[in-house]
Design a protein around this motif. Structure first.
Motif, short mmCIF file in Angstrom:
data_model
loop_
_atom_site.label_atom_id
_atom_site.label_comp_id
_atom_site.label_asym_id
_atom_site.label_seq_id
_atom_site.Cartn_x
_atom_site.Cartn_y
_atom_site.Cartn_z
N SER A 101 -0.95 -2.60 -13.02
CA SER A 101 -0.86 -3.67 -14.02
C SER A 101 -0.46 -4.97 -13.32
O SER A 101 0.00 -4.97 -12.18
N VAL A 102 -0.65 -6.08 -14.06
CA VAL A 102 -0.29 -7.38 -13.51
C VAL A 102 1.19 -7.39 -13.11
O VAL A 102 1.56 -7.88 -12.05
N GLU A 103 2.01 -6.79 -13.97
CA GLU A 103 3.44 -6.74 -13.70
C GLU A 103 3.73 -6.01 -12.38
O GLU A 103 4.50 -6.47 -11.54
N GLU A 104 3.08 -4.86 -12.21
CA GLU A 104 3.30 -4.09 -10.98
C GLU A 104 2.77 -4.82 -9.75
O GLU A 104 3.36 -4.76 -8.67
N ASN A 105 1.64 -5.52 -9.94
CA ASN A 105 1.11 -6.31 -8.84
C ASN A 105 2.12 -7.36 -8.40
O ASN A 105 2.36 -7.54 -7.21
N LEU A 106 2.71 -8.04 -9.38
CA LEU A 106 3.70 -9.06 -9.05
C LEU A 106 4.91 -8.42 -8.38
O LEU A 106 5.40 -8.89 -7.35
N ARG A 149 -7.12 -13.38 -11.52
CA ARG A 149 -6.86 -12.55 -10.33
C ARG A 149 -6.24 -13.39 -9.22
O ARG A 149 -5.30 -12.98 -8.56
N ARG A 150 -6.78 -14.61 -9.06
CA ARG A 150 -6.24 -15.49 -8.02
C ARG A 150 -4.80 -15.85 -8.34
O ARG A 150 -3.95 -15.93 -7.46
N MET A 151 -4.52 -16.06 -9.64
CA MET A 151 -3.13 -16.36 -10.02
C MET A 151 -2.22 -15.19 -9.67
O MET A 151 -1.10 -15.37 -9.20
N VAL A 152 -2.72 -13.97 -9.89
CA VAL A 152 -1.92 -12.79 -9.56
C VAL A 152 -1.67 -12.75 -8.06
O VAL A 152 -0.55 -12.52 -7.60
N SER A 153 -2.74 -13.03 -7.30
CA SER A 153 -2.62 -12.98 -5.85
C SER A 153 -1.61 -14.00 -5.33
O SER A 153 -0.73 -13.69 -4.52
N VAL A 154 -1.73 -15.25 -5.83
CA VAL A 154 -0.79 -16.29 -5.40
C VAL A 154 0.60 -15.99 -5.95
O VAL A 154 1.61 -16.14 -5.26
N LEU B 174 5.72 2.71 -6.15
CA LEU B 174 4.88 1.51 -6.31
C LEU B 174 4.16 1.20 -5.01
O LEU B 174 2.97 0.91 -5.00
N GLN B 175 4.90 1.30 -3.90
CA GLN B 175 4.28 1.06 -2.59
C GLN B 175 3.12 1.99 -2.36
O GLN B 175 2.07 1.61 -1.87
N MET B 176 3.37 3.27 -2.71
CA MET B 176 2.35 4.27 -2.43
C MET B 176 1.10 4.02 -3.28
O MET B 176 -0.02 4.10 -2.80
N ARG B 177 1.33 3.65 -4.55
CA ARG B 177 0.17 3.37 -5.40
C ARG B 177 -0.54 2.12 -4.92
O ARG B 177 -1.77 2.03 -4.96
N ALA B 178 0.25 1.12 -4.46
CA ALA B 178 -0.38 -0.10 -3.94
C ALA B 178 -1.26 0.24 -2.75
O ALA B 178 -2.37 -0.26 -2.62
N MET B 179 -0.76 1.13 -1.89
CA MET B 179 -1.51 1.51 -0.70
C MET B 179 -2.80 2.25 -1.07
O MET B 179 -3.81 2.12 -0.39
N MET B 180 -2.74 3.03 -2.16
CA MET B 180 -3.94 3.72 -2.60
C MET B 180 -5.02 2.73 -3.02
O MET B 180 -6.19 2.91 -2.73
N MET B 181 -4.59 1.68 -3.75
CA MET B 181 -5.55 0.72 -4.28
C MET B 181 -6.14 -0.14 -3.18
O MET B 181 -7.32 -0.46 -3.20
#
Lengths: 239, 299
Positions: A101-106, A149-154, B174-181
């Motif tokens: 999710s966006v939250e987890e990405n952040l 997506r770019r906002m998430v990345s930045v 979370l790290q592990m899932r990030a690494m999977m993606m």
């Protein structure tokens, strides 16, 4: 003391040399634009700082610590350590995690211990910079539009407790209106004693908003090109 | 009916533990670990050595301490074996070109050598493990279920639940899932692919070790006892969707049920046919498996 000091840095991939003996430094509090055409080494310069090129040579000191040196293999092996020492990257394109999710990405950007503990507060300040993300926090990042997506990345890079932010081509592939907003948001962030390097092809997006604008040509730096191009109007007036 | 269900769930627990381990390694490390069978067997032998030692020196042949020791050391032994596989096949190879193929060959080699080493040390005879849940049976009306079966199902369910929660809520998860993606992206936010990969290998090892000890309740430990779990674990992790815990568990239950029903109403030798047919059917209709979390399976 400079935040980042590069001396005689060369780097490249395989037999190809992309960066040719760069000397370059970033002072605390600076916001630097790095402009140049495709294939002239902007992305490679950023990759070199974090140790992600095929090989590299020359001294790179970050806050007094050597993070460069000579290396001919082990691509990206030092990158996590360098990132954790205080350099955040928003890579070209967007290396986001599509299934999270966006939250987890952040949250994944808040990697250092200090940043992890304060991740809620950090997330809120990122959402202030990029308000459109607020309603999408629980949504899977793979389903977002290109701009989001770019906002998430930045935003993920901004989550880090970093001293130096390296943002690679934030406008790439985005509609003009969206890229103007994104770069404007980047230029308004209060850096404190940190610094930010924005690589960009679209010079008008940056002109007038950065402390220095450096030109990159064929793997070599041309010092401050901002003044020479001073008569280019800022992007907002152009459109 | 209850007996059938019980044996199906026992199979599902064992397969689920192994398959979740394989799925974890495959999706996060990006390596198909053919040495998972070796890792599986290693735990069984460590548990066997511990039981033998306790019986010889302290004359302890059952009881809580022995049971806990057997489970713990089985998991520890397999986790260490997983780290050995990582040290030999993952750390030296992961940033070279063609790592998936090289890793495949390296783990195959470890698997073959490991089996021979076990053969040399322990001989070809099967070794029994102590009955950690006792040998009594629980009677419900006219049916009876062994405590061992109930114990296996309960332990496996709890452990898989804990791993799922850990993956979903913790920072390492979370790290592990990030690494999977996106391993490259994970590297750029400061997640060390090497450290996280070794953690994944140790964790999947520990899960296999638990499965090994639980399987030791029904079968004996032998140098080749890891082959069957490896094969079934592989097809389950594919059918469940690489990297998806719920998908893998669902696939394990489905295949366990298929195996129990087939063995009950036809013959044991038909089981592989039915299992593979089921997996092919699943992958035909859901190419990314039941869970299918990964956008695209890592090349």
């Amino acid at each position: 003391m400079s935040l980042l000091q590069m001396e005689e840095v060369s780097s490249g991939y395989g037999t190809m040399r992309v960066i040719h003996g760069l000397n370059f430094s970033i002072e605390p509090g600076e916001r630097i634009g790095l402009v140049g055409l495709n294939g002239h080494g902007k992305t490679t310069l950023i990759s070199t700082i974090v140790g992600m090129t095929g090989w590299q040579d020359g001294s790179i000191e970050f806050m007094g610590q050597q993070i460069g040196g000579r290396r001919s293999h082990g691509v990206g092996r030092n990158t996590p350590k360098i990132v954790r020492s205080g350099i955040a990257i928003a890579p070209q394109g967007d290396a986001i995690f599509p299934g999270l999710s966006v939250e987890e990405n952040l949250d994944s950007g808040a990697y250092t211990d200090g940043a992890w503990k304060t991740r809620k507060r950090r997330r809120d300040s990122v959402l202030e910079v990029f308000p459109p993300l607020r309603s999408r926090l629980k949504q899977s990042a793979g389903t977002l539009s290109g701009g989001e997506r770019r906002m998430v990345s930045v935003g993920r890079a901004l989550m880090a407790d970093a001293k130096l932010y390296l943002v690679d081509e934030p406008s790439l592939g985005l509609a003009p209106k969206i890229s103007i907003g994104l770069v404007a948001a980047l230029c308004e962030i209060d850096l404190g004693d940190g610094a930010m390097l924005i690589a960009e092809q679209n010079l008008p997006l940056l002109s007038g908003k950065c402390d220095r604008i450096l030109g990159m040509h064929a793997g070599e730096l041309k010092e401050d090109v901002g003044e020479a191009l001073g008569d280019i109007p800022p992007a907002a007036e152009m459109s | 009916m209850i007996e059938l269900l019980a044996s199906a769930l026992v199979l599902a627990s064992m397969y689920g533990l192994v398959a979740v381990g394989i799925s974890l390694t495959w999706s996060s490390v990006g390596m198909l670990n053919l040495a998972q069978g070796f890792v599986f067997t290693a735990g069984g032998y460590v548990a066997f050595l511990f039981a033998q030692y306790m019986a010889k020196n302290f004359s302890i042949r059952d009881g809580v301490i022995l049971s806990l020791g057997v489970v713990f050391l089985g998991m520890l032994g397999s986790a260490v074996a997983g780290l050995v596989v990582g040290g030999l096949a993952f750390l030296p190879l992961h940033d070279r070109i063609n790592f998936p193929v090289r890793g495949l060959i390296a783990t195959l080699a470890i698997s073959i050598i490991g089996t021979q080493v076990f053969m040399l040390i322990f001989g070809p005879q099967s070794k029994p493990l102590p009955q950690i849940f006792g040998i009594k049976r629980l009677k419900i009306g006219e049916f009876s279920i062994a405590y061992g079966q109930i114990g296996t199902i309960v332990v496996a369910t709890i452990v898989l639940l804990l791993v799922t929660l850990w993956m979903r809520n913790s920072r390492r998860g979370l790290q592990m899932r990030a690494m999977m993606m996106n391993p490259l992206g994970a590297n750029m936010v400061g997640v060390s692919v090497r450290t996280t990969g070794m953690i994944a290998l140790a964790l999947s090892g520990a899960l296999s070790g638990l499965a090994s000890v639980l399987l030791g309740q029904i079968f004996f430990v032998s140098p080749t006892s890891g082959v069957q779990p490896l094969i079934v674990g592989l097809i389950i992790s594919l059918a469940g969707g690489l990297g998806s815990m719920p998908g893998t568990v669902a696939a394990a239950v489905l295949l366990g049920l298929a195996e129990a029903v087939t063995a009950r109403y036809t013959e044991q030798s038909f089981v592989p046919f039915v299992q593979f047919a089921l997996v092919i059917a699943i992958l035909t209709f859901r190419p990314r498996g039941l869970g299918g979390v990964l956008e695209d399976v890592r090349e």
